[in-house]
Design a protein around this motif. Structure first.
Motif, PDB file in Angstrom:
ATOM      1  N   TYR A   1      20.647 -23.346  -7.619  1.00 45.15           N
ATOM      2  CA  TYR A   1      20.050 -23.129  -6.297  1.00 45.15           C
ATOM      3  C   TYR A   1      19.430 -21.740  -6.242  1.00 45.15           C
ATOM      4  O   TYR A   1      18.235 -21.592  -6.092  1.00 45.15           O
ATOM      5  CB  TYR A   1      21.118 -23.275  -5.206  1.00 45.15           C
ATOM      6  N   ASP A   2      20.278 -20.722  -6.330  1.00 48.24           N
ATOM      7  CA  ASP A   2      19.823 -19.339  -6.427  1.00 48.24           C
ATOM      8  C   ASP A   2      21.029 -18.460  -6.765  1.00 48.24           C
ATOM      9  O   ASP A   2      22.164 -18.913  -6.649  1.00 48.24           O
ATOM     10  CB  ASP A   2      19.088 -18.874  -5.157  1.00 48.24           C
ATOM     11  N   PRO A   3      20.796 -17.214  -7.191  1.00 45.95           N
ATOM     12  CA  PRO A   3      21.908 -16.370  -7.639  1.00 45.95           C
ATOM     13  C   PRO A   3      22.958 -16.076  -6.560  1.00 45.95           C
ATOM     14  O   PRO A   3      24.102 -15.824  -6.870  1.00 45.95           O
ATOM     15  CB  PRO A   3      21.237 -15.063  -8.087  1.00 45.95           C
ATOM     16  N   GLN A   4      22.560 -16.118  -5.288  1.00 45.37           N
ATOM     17  CA  GLN A   4      23.504 -15.838  -4.208  1.00 45.37           C
ATOM     18  C   GLN A   4      24.071 -17.106  -3.557  1.00 45.37           C
ATOM     19  O   GLN A   4      24.815 -17.021  -2.587  1.00 45.37           O
ATOM     20  CB  GLN A   4      22.854 -14.987  -3.110  1.00 45.37           C
ATOM     21  N   ALA A   5      23.741 -18.280  -4.071  1.00 47.00           N
ATOM     22  CA  ALA A   5      24.247 -19.525  -3.482  1.00 47.00           C
ATOM     23  C   ALA A   5      25.773 -19.511  -3.491  1.00 47.00           C
ATOM     24  O   ALA A   5      26.402 -18.925  -4.376  1.00 47.00           O
ATOM     25  CB  ALA A   5      23.719 -20.727  -4.250  1.00 47.00           C
ATOM     26  N   CYS A   6      26.346 -20.153  -2.486  1.00 43.92           N
ATOM     27  CA  CYS A   6      27.789 -20.101  -2.309  1.00 43.92           C
ATOM     28  C   CYS A   6      28.309 -21.449  -1.841  1.00 43.92           C
ATOM     29  O   CYS A   6      27.667 -22.114  -1.012  1.00 43.92           O
ATOM     30  CB  CYS A   6      28.074 -19.027  -1.247  1.00 43.92           C
ATOM     31  N   LEU A   7      29.443 -21.871  -2.372  1.00 42.44           N
ATOM     32  CA  LEU A   7      30.101 -23.078  -1.910  1.00 42.44           C
ATOM     33  C   LEU A   7      30.979 -22.693  -0.719  1.00 42.44           C
ATOM     34  O   LEU A   7      31.811 -21.793  -0.813  1.00 42.44           O
ATOM     35  CB  LEU A   7      30.949 -23.687  -3.025  1.00 42.44           C
ATOM     36  N   LEU A   8      30.774 -23.371   0.405  1.00 41.33           N
ATOM     37  CA  LEU A   8      31.473 -23.067   1.658  1.00 41.33           C
ATOM     38  C   LEU A   8      32.196 -24.310   2.164  1.00 41.33           C
ATOM     39  O   LEU A   8      31.725 -25.418   1.967  1.00 41.33           O
ATOM     40  CB  LEU A   8      30.484 -22.606   2.724  1.00 41.33           C
ATOM     41  N   SER A   9      33.295 -24.097   2.863  1.00 39.76           N
ATOM     42  CA  SER A   9      34.021 -25.218   3.474  1.00 39.76           C
ATOM     43  C   SER A   9      34.525 -24.808   4.849  1.00 39.76           C
ATOM     44  O   SER A   9      34.643 -23.625   5.171  1.00 39.76           O
ATOM     45  CB  SER A   9      35.214 -25.630   2.615  1.00 39.76           C
ATOM     46  N   ARG A  10      34.832 -25.839   5.641  1.00 43.55           N
ATOM     47  CA  ARG A  10      35.432 -25.650   6.957  1.00 43.55           C
ATOM     48  C   ARG A  10      36.325 -26.844   7.239  1.00 43.55           C
ATOM     49  O   ARG A  10      35.906 -27.996   7.045  1.00 43.55           O
ATOM     50  CB  ARG A  10      34.337 -25.561   8.018  1.00 43.55           C
ATOM     51  N   ARG A  11      37.550 -26.564   7.658  1.00 40.82           N
ATOM     52  CA  ARG A  11      38.447 -27.638   8.065  1.00 40.82           C
ATOM     53  C   ARG A  11      37.965 -28.193   9.389  1.00 40.82           C
ATOM     54  O   ARG A  11      37.410 -27.474  10.216  1.00 40.82           O
ATOM     55  CB  ARG A  11      39.875 -27.110   8.228  1.00 40.82           C
TER      56      ARG A  11
ATOM     57  N   ASN B   1      39.158 -34.424   6.328  1.00 43.67           N
ATOM     58  CA  ASN B   1      39.313 -33.328   7.285  1.00 43.67           C
ATOM     59  C   ASN B   1      38.695 -32.009   6.817  1.00 43.67           C
ATOM     60  O   ASN B   1      39.027 -30.948   7.333  1.00 43.67           O
ATOM     61  CB  ASN B   1      40.787 -33.123   7.635  1.00 43.67           C
ATOM     62  N   THR B   2      37.791 -32.069   5.856  1.00 48.65           N
ATOM     63  CA  THR B   2      37.104 -30.869   5.373  1.00 48.65           C
ATOM     64  C   THR B   2      35.616 -31.164   5.203  1.00 48.65           C
ATOM     65  O   THR B   2      35.248 -32.196   4.645  1.00 48.65           O
ATOM     66  CB  THR B   2      37.686 -30.408   4.015  1.00 48.65           C
ATOM     67  N   LEU B   3      34.796 -30.245   5.687  1.00 50.73           N
ATOM     68  CA  LEU B   3      33.358 -30.269   5.405  1.00 50.73           C
ATOM     69  C   LEU B   3      33.089 -29.225   4.329  1.00 50.73           C
ATOM     70  O   LEU B   3      33.636 -28.121   4.379  1.00 50.73           O
ATOM     71  CB  LEU B   3      32.542 -29.903   6.647  1.00 50.73           C
ATOM     72  N   THR B   4      32.261 -29.570   3.363  1.00 48.51           N
ATOM     73  CA  THR B   4      31.893 -28.649   2.277  1.00 48.51           C
ATOM     74  C   THR B   4      30.385 -28.705   2.102  1.00 48.51           C
ATOM     75  O   THR B   4      29.769 -29.739   2.339  1.00 48.51           O
ATOM     76  CB  THR B   4      32.607 -29.052   0.966  1.00 48.51           C
ATOM     77  N   LEU B   5      29.805 -27.595   1.673  1.00 48.20           N
ATOM     78  CA  LEU B   5      28.363 -27.539   1.436  1.00 48.20           C
ATOM     79  C   LEU B   5      28.039 -26.413   0.480  1.00 48.20           C
ATOM     80  O   LEU B   5      28.853 -25.518   0.251  1.00 48.20           O
ATOM     81  CB  LEU B   5      27.607 -27.346   2.758  1.00 48.20           C
ATOM     82  N   THR B   6      26.853 -26.477  -0.075  1.00 50.17           N
ATOM     83  CA  THR B   6      26.310 -25.383  -0.869  1.00 50.17           C
ATOM     84  C   THR B   6      25.295 -24.667   0.001  1.00 50.17           C
ATOM     85  O   THR B   6      24.341 -25.282   0.475  1.00 50.17           O
ATOM     86  CB  THR B   6      25.624 -25.908  -2.143  1.00 50.17           C
ATOM     87  N   SER B   7      25.529 -23.393   0.243  1.00 45.12           N
ATOM     88  CA  SER B   7      24.593 -22.607   1.033  1.00 45.12           C
ATOM     89  C   SER B   7      23.715 -21.768   0.118  1.00 45.12           C
ATOM     90  O   SER B   7      24.206 -21.118  -0.812  1.00 45.12           O
ATOM     91  CB  SER B   7      25.330 -21.680   1.999  1.00 45.12           C
ATOM     92  N   THR B   8      22.439 -21.765   0.401  1.00 43.24           N
ATOM     93  CA  THR B   8      21.524 -20.864  -0.296  1.00 43.24           C
ATOM     94  C   THR B   8      21.627 -19.484   0.342  1.00 43.24           C
ATOM     95  O   THR B   8      22.200 -19.320   1.424  1.00 43.24           O
ATOM     96  CB  THR B   8      20.075 -21.364  -0.204  1.00 43.24           C
ATOM     97  N   ARG B   9      21.061 -18.510  -0.308  1.00 39.44           N
ATOM     98  CA  ARG B   9      21.121 -17.135   0.203  1.00 39.44           C
ATOM     99  C   ARG B   9      20.514 -17.033   1.597  1.00 39.44           C
ATOM    100  O   ARG B   9      20.960 -16.232   2.412  1.00 39.44           O
ATOM    101  CB  ARG B   9      20.433 -16.181  -0.768  1.00 39.44           C
ATOM    102  N   HIS B  10      19.518 -17.867   1.895  1.00 37.80           N
ATOM    103  CA  HIS B  10      18.832 -17.789   3.183  1.00 37.80           C
ATOM    104  C   HIS B  10      19.683 -18.269   4.346  1.00 37.80           C
ATOM    105  O   HIS B  10      19.433 -17.882   5.475  1.00 37.80           O
ATOM    106  CB  HIS B  10      17.539 -18.618   3.146  1.00 37.80           C
ATOM    107  N   ALA B  11      20.667 -19.115   4.081  1.00 34.97           N
ATOM    108  CA  ALA B  11      21.426 -19.752   5.166  1.00 34.97           C
ATOM    109  C   ALA B  11      22.868 -19.273   5.283  1.00 34.97           C
ATOM    110  O   ALA B  11      23.598 -19.756   6.146  1.00 34.97           O
ATOM    111  CB  ALA B  11      21.397 -21.264   4.966  1.00 34.97           C
ATOM    112  N   LEU B  12      23.295 -18.336   4.474  1.00 34.36           N
ATOM    113  CA  LEU B  12      24.695 -17.915   4.479  1.00 34.36           C
ATOM    114  C   LEU B  12      25.158 -17.447   5.858  1.00 34.36           C
ATOM    115  O   LEU B  12      26.248 -17.822   6.309  1.00 34.36           O
ATOM    116  CB  LEU B  12      24.932 -16.810   3.444  1.00 34.36           C
ATOM    117  N   GLN B  13      24.365 -16.670   6.555  1.00 39.15           N
ATOM    118  CA  GLN B  13      24.764 -16.178   7.873  1.00 39.15           C
ATOM    119  C   GLN B  13      24.867 -17.322   8.889  1.00 39.15           C
ATOM    120  O   GLN B  13      25.783 -17.340   9.707  1.00 39.15           O
ATOM    121  CB  GLN B  13      23.806 -15.101   8.371  1.00 39.15           C
ATOM    122  N   PHE B  14      23.934 -18.262   8.823  1.00 39.94           N
ATOM    123  CA  PHE B  14      24.002 -19.415   9.731  1.00 39.94           C
ATOM    124  C   PHE B  14      25.316 -20.162   9.535  1.00 39.94           C
ATOM    125  O   PHE B  14      26.025 -20.453  10.495  1.00 39.94           O
ATOM    126  CB  PHE B  14      22.821 -20.373   9.502  1.00 39.94           C
TER     127      PHE B  14
END
Length: 171
Positions: free
Chosen positions: A159-169, A124-137
């Motif tokens: 990936y890059d210095p601003q990469a972020c691990l994101l999740s959504r239920r 029930n969770t989606l997770t991904l690594t977002s690069t700096r270019h896709a964070l807003q998307f």
């Protein structure tokens, strides 16, 4: 796995698609190169999470996703060997849409397909690594940053210095 658009088909990826997938990845994500072996392994490990977007008979996008466990994302361009078991989330490795197909909702369709795969697997969770270019998307898709460890931050730096691990239920 057809969408509602007659000229658009999201279908299961095949090994014959891999050369096109690698080429599209290289043109869409030139700062984040990955070898064909990475895509081939994900296809072998999680075939239901790997889809190809066909527009007018041509590969115009792809989704690479698979079951995963925890908040330690796979480093960029790294083979997994095996999927962790038991999984506790569905990991979106990559979504790429060719420039000609952007802005038409195909990425949102790919996310919906990843949700479908996760639900089918009981996750029930989606997770991904977002690069700096896709964070807003990804933020517009409802993904939020996870609280991560120093070990995870070091992996994200591949990936890059601003990469972020994101999740959504998944609702």
């Amino acid at each position: 796995m057809n969408t509602s658009r007659a000229d658009t088909i999201w279908r299961l990826m095949t090994p014959d698609d891999l050369a096109h997938v690698t080429a599209l990845a290289g043109s869409v994500h030139p700062d984040y190169p990955e070898d064909t072996d990475i895509f081939a392994e994900r296809l072998r490990l999680a075939p239901t999470g790997c889809l190809s977007l066909m527009l007018d008979g041509m590969l115009a996008g792809y989704l690479i996703s698979h079951p995963w466990r925890g908040l330690l994302s796979p480093p960029l361009n790294t083979l997994l060997g095996a999927l962790p078991a038991p999984a506790d989330r569905w990991y979106i490795h990559d979504v790429a849409i060719a420039p000609a197909g952007r802005g038409r909702g195909y990425a949102q369709m790919a996310i919906a397909r990843a949700e479908e795969a996760a639900r089918t697997t009981g996750l029930n969770t989606l997770t991904l690594t977002s690069t700096r270019h896709a964070l807003q998307f990804w933020a517009r898709q409802g993904f939020v940053p996870d609280v991560i460890s120093a070990e995870e931050q070091a992996i994200l730096a591949s990936y890059d210095p601003q990469a972020c691990l994101l999740s959504r239920r998944i609702g």
